[in-house]
Design a protein around this motif. Structure first.
Motif, mmCIF file in Angstrom:
data_model
loop_
_atom_site.group_PDB
_atom_site.id
_atom_site.type_symbol
_atom_site.label_atom_id
_atom_site.label_comp_id
_atom_site.label_asym_id
_atom_site.label_seq_id
_atom_site.Cartn_x
_atom_site.Cartn_y
_atom_site.Cartn_z
ATOM 1 N N ALA A 1 -10.690 -15.390 -75.012
ATOM 2 C CA ALA A 1 -12.070 -15.851 -75.151
ATOM 3 C C ALA A 1 -13.060 -14.779 -74.704
ATOM 4 C CB ALA A 1 -12.275 -17.125 -74.337
ATOM 5 N N ARG A 2 -12.738 -14.095 -73.628
ATOM 6 C CA ARG A 2 -13.642 -13.050 -73.141
ATOM 7 C C ARG A 2 -13.789 -11.927 -74.169
ATOM 8 N NH1 ARG A 2 -15.991 -11.036 -68.545
ATOM 9 N NH2 ARG A 2 -16.217 -8.766 -68.477
ATOM 10 N N GLU A 3 -12.695 -11.560 -74.807
ATOM 11 C CA GLU A 3 -12.771 -10.496 -75.811
ATOM 12 C C GLU A 3 -13.598 -10.937 -77.013
ATOM 13 O OE1 GLU A 3 -11.710 -7.279 -75.583
ATOM 14 O OE2 GLU A 3 -11.518 -7.930 -73.509
ATOM 15 N N ILE A 4 -13.432 -12.188 -77.414
ATOM 16 C CA ILE A 4 -14.233 -12.707 -78.531
ATOM 17 C C ILE A 4 -15.709 -12.715 -78.165
ATOM 18 C CG2 ILE A 4 -14.731 -14.782 -79.900
ATOM 19 C CD1 ILE A 4 -11.711 -15.406 -79.752
ATOM 20 N N ALA A 5 -16.005 -13.094 -76.913
ATOM 21 C CA ALA A 5 -17.399 -13.150 -76.448
ATOM 22 C C ALA A 5 -18.051 -11.773 -76.394
ATOM 23 C CB ALA A 5 -17.462 -13.820 -75.073
ATOM 24 N N ARG A 6 -17.274 -10.729 -76.376
ATOM 25 C CA ARG A 6 -17.822 -9.370 -76.392
ATOM 26 C C ARG A 6 -18.418 -9.027 -77.752
ATOM 27 N NH1 ARG A 6 -13.899 -5.533 -76.099
ATOM 28 N NH2 ARG A 6 -15.511 -3.964 -75.728
ATOM 29 N N PHE A 7 -17.902 -9.672 -78.790
ATOM 30 C CA PHE A 7 -18.325 -9.349 -80.151
ATOM 31 C C PHE A 7 -19.337 -10.349 -80.724
ATOM 32 C CE2 PHE A 7 -14.123 -7.407 -79.703
ATOM 33 C CZ PHE A 7 -14.377 -6.116 -80.167
ATOM 34 N N TRP A 8 -19.156 -11.632 -80.380
ATOM 35 C CA TRP A 8 -19.991 -12.671 -80.983
ATOM 36 C C TRP A 8 -20.432 -13.688 -79.939
ATOM 37 C CZ3 TRP A 8 -14.937 -11.980 -83.243
ATOM 38 C CH2 TRP A 8 -14.930 -11.111 -84.341
ATOM 39 N N ARG A 9 -21.498 -14.397 -80.291
ATOM 40 C CA ARG A 9 -21.962 -15.477 -79.417
ATOM 41 C C ARG A 9 -20.911 -16.586 -79.413
ATOM 42 N NH1 ARG A 9 -27.694 -16.895 -80.981
ATOM 43 N NH2 ARG A 9 -26.676 -17.720 -82.831
ATOM 44 N N LEU A 10 -20.493 -16.984 -78.232
ATOM 45 C CA LEU A 10 -19.361 -17.901 -78.099
ATOM 46 C C LEU A 10 -19.671 -19.037 -77.140
ATOM 47 C CD1 LEU A 10 -16.193 -18.289 -78.646
ATOM 48 C CD2 LEU A 10 -15.912 -17.239 -76.398
ATOM 49 N N ILE A 11 -19.288 -20.238 -77.544
ATOM 50 C CA ILE A 11 -19.301 -21.395 -76.641
ATOM 51 C C ILE A 11 -17.856 -21.653 -76.226
ATOM 52 C CG2 ILE A 11 -19.819 -23.847 -76.367
ATOM 53 C CD1 ILE A 11 -21.953 -23.536 -78.541
ATOM 54 N N LEU A 12 -17.605 -21.634 -74.936
ATOM 55 C CA LEU A 12 -16.254 -21.861 -74.417
ATOM 56 C C LEU A 12 -16.042 -23.340 -74.126
ATOM 57 C CD1 LEU A 12 -13.575 -20.585 -73.325
ATOM 58 C CD2 LEU A 12 -14.673 -20.580 -71.069
ATOM 59 N N ALA A 13 -14.943 -23.874 -74.645
ATOM 60 C CA ALA A 13 -14.571 -25.268 -74.398
ATOM 61 C C ALA A 13 -13.097 -25.329 -74.036
ATOM 62 C CB ALA A 13 -14.857 -26.119 -75.636
ATOM 63 N N GLY A 14 -12.640 -26.517 -73.677
ATOM 64 C CA GLY A 14 -11.226 -26.701 -73.396
ATOM 65 C C GLY A 14 -10.887 -26.685 -71.921
ATOM 66 N N GLY A 15 -10.706 -27.854 -71.341
ATOM 67 C CA GLY A 15 -10.242 -27.943 -69.954
ATOM 68 C C GLY A 15 -11.258 -27.570 -68.903
ATOM 69 N N LEU A 16 -12.528 -27.504 -69.268
ATOM 70 C CA LEU A 16 -13.541 -27.156 -68.269
ATOM 71 C C LEU A 16 -13.909 -28.379 -67.438
ATOM 72 C CD1 LEU A 16 -15.913 -24.819 -70.317
ATOM 73 C CD2 LEU A 16 -13.970 -24.205 -68.867
ATOM 74 N N THR A 17 -14.150 -28.141 -66.157
ATOM 75 C CA THR A 17 -14.495 -29.200 -65.204
ATOM 76 C C THR A 17 -15.566 -28.681 -64.257
ATOM 77 O OG1 THR A 17 -12.900 -28.498 -63.524
ATOM 78 C CG2 THR A 17 -12.079 -30.001 -65.239
ATOM 79 N N PRO A 18 -16.162 -29.564 -63.457
ATOM 80 C CA PRO A 18 -17.104 -29.079 -62.447
ATOM 81 C C PRO A 18 -16.461 -28.085 -61.480
ATOM 82 C CG PRO A 18 -17.366 -31.446 -62.738
ATOM 83 C CD PRO A 18 -16.134 -31.040 -63.515
ATOM 84 N N GLU A 19 -15.147 -28.202 -61.289
ATOM 85 C CA GLU A 19 -14.456 -27.358 -60.325
ATOM 86 C C GLU A 19 -14.154 -25.952 -60.855
ATOM 87 O OE1 GLU A 19 -14.666 -31.223 -59.184
ATOM 88 O OE2 GLU A 19 -13.490 -30.640 -60.948
ATOM 89 N N ASN A 20 -13.996 -25.804 -62.167
ATOM 90 C CA ASN A 20 -13.598 -24.484 -62.672
ATOM 91 C C ASN A 20 -14.627 -23.814 -63.578
ATOM 92 O OD1 ASN A 20 -13.377 -25.616 -65.240
ATOM 93 N ND2 ASN A 20 -11.152 -25.633 -65.272
ATOM 94 N N TRP B 1 -21.686 -17.280 -74.207
ATOM 95 C CA TRP B 1 -23.083 -17.679 -74.417
ATOM 96 C C TRP B 1 -23.307 -19.094 -73.892
ATOM 97 C CZ3 TRP B 1 -25.144 -21.581 -77.643
ATOM 98 C CH2 TRP B 1 -26.531 -21.542 -77.793
ATOM 99 N N GLY B 2 -22.268 -19.963 -74.069
ATOM 100 C CA GLY B 2 -22.394 -21.345 -73.621
ATOM 101 C C GLY B 2 -21.057 -21.920 -73.207
ATOM 102 N N VAL B 3 -21.106 -23.048 -72.513
ATOM 103 C CA VAL B 3 -19.893 -23.789 -72.152
ATOM 104 C C VAL B 3 -20.049 -25.229 -72.612
ATOM 105 C CG1 VAL B 3 -19.135 -22.379 -70.204
ATOM 106 C CG2 VAL B 3 -20.827 -24.178 -69.816
ATOM 107 N N ASP B 4 -18.932 -25.816 -73.003
ATOM 108 C CA ASP B 4 -18.922 -27.176 -73.548
ATOM 109 C C ASP B 4 -17.933 -28.023 -72.750
ATOM 110 O OD1 ASP B 4 -19.216 -28.925 -76.388
ATOM 111 O OD2 ASP B 4 -17.279 -29.132 -75.395
ATOM 112 N N VAL B 5 -18.360 -29.231 -72.425
ATOM 113 C CA VAL B 5 -17.471 -30.131 -71.685
ATOM 114 C C VAL B 5 -17.591 -31.542 -72.239
ATOM 115 C CG1 VAL B 5 -19.178 -30.738 -69.906
ATOM 116 C CG2 VAL B 5 -16.736 -30.865 -69.366
ATOM 117 N N SER B 6 -16.469 -32.251 -72.241
ATOM 118 C CA SER B 6 -16.472 -33.656 -72.642
ATOM 119 C C SER B 6 -15.614 -34.458 -71.667
ATOM 120 C CB SER B 6 -15.954 -33.821 -74.077
ATOM 121 O OG SER B 6 -16.117 -35.154 -74.504
ATOM 122 N N SER B 7 -14.281 -34.336 -71.794
ATOM 123 C CA SER B 7 -13.403 -35.102 -70.909
ATOM 124 C C SER B 7 -13.550 -34.684 -69.455
ATOM 125 C CB SER B 7 -11.943 -34.947 -71.350
ATOM 126 O OG SER B 7 -11.536 -33.593 -71.282
ATOM 127 N N GLY B 8 -13.966 -33.440 -69.215
ATOM 128 C CA GLY B 8 -14.088 -32.941 -67.842
ATOM 129 C C GLY B 8 -15.200 -33.577 -67.033
#
Length: 228
Positions: free
Chosen positions: A157-176, A187-194
């Protein structure tokens, strides 16, 4: 340094949307995929969007769809006052290009492991290089179109974010999330179940929303991305 954009997805109530707004979220995701426990009606989505539009510095509403026609997405966007359209199914590059002519698009991509960096870049590039399209990188889980709580590969994900605007999702929580922002520089972070109540998919925990946004926004984002 710019702050990361926070997207709270799977919002089903006015209260959760208002808490997301008050916490500094930039985007609120409304799910129009009936099998999801986070699905909501067009009427409820319209109510939420209408309230957000009246708030100062309010987050923009994002309609999430899975494998539906362009006409249906555009019609729902107009009925509900959606600012953005998120394509979370198996939509082609051409469909994304067409939809992006109607509204800004967030295209969810789930990278199936094992995957090399070159493979990942080749998968993401055709979408990320489209005008008016931002890629959301989610974790892969067979039979699911997101919202699983599974964590993806932050190094890729970090390498992709170097080239393009990226929203990171998947397993994100208030703790991590602070660690994720620092490590990936998205560029952004996305959370649902977290940010949901324990063992209650679709039911948002308001305190978790507050903590998630606070922790995400506490990190200085070094990536200089344009406004979306």
């Amino acid at each position: 340094m710019p702050k990361v954009k926070v997207k709270i997805c799977g919002v089903k109530t006015l209260e959760a949307a208002q808490v997301a707004a008050q916490s500094g979220a930039s985007l609120v995701g409304l799910v129009f995929y009936p099998p999801s426990p986070r699905y909501l009606t067009v009427q409820m989505a319209h109510e939420i969007s209408s309230v957000l539009l009246q708030m100062r510095d309010a987050p923009k509403s994002v309609g999430l769809f899975v494998n539906v026609s362009v006409a249906e997405m555009v019609e729902t966007a107009e009925k509900c006052g959606l600012a953005y359209l998120q394509l979370s199914g198996d939509e082609t590059v051409e469909i994304c290009r067409v939809v992006a002519q109607e509204r800004p698009v967030i295209k969810s991509i789930r990278l199936k492991p094992p995957l090399t960096l070159d493979d990942a870049l080749a998968t993401v590039a055709p979408y990320a290089e489209l005008d008016n399209v931002t890629v959301l990188l989610d974790a892969y889980k067979s039979g699911f179109y997101g919202g699983t709580g599974e964590r993806g590969d932050w190094e890729i994900a970090r390498e992709i974010a170097r080239f393009w605007r990226l929203i990171l999702a998947g397993g994100l929580t208030p703790e991590n999330v602070a660690q994720a922002v620092a490590a990936v520089q998205p560029w952004g972070v996305d959370v649902s179940s977290g940010v949901e109540m324990d063992d209650q998919p679709g039911i948002k925990d308001l305190e978790k929303i507050r903590k998630f946004a606070k922790h995400a926004l506490s990190v200085q984002n070094k990536i200089n991305n344009s406004t979306f």
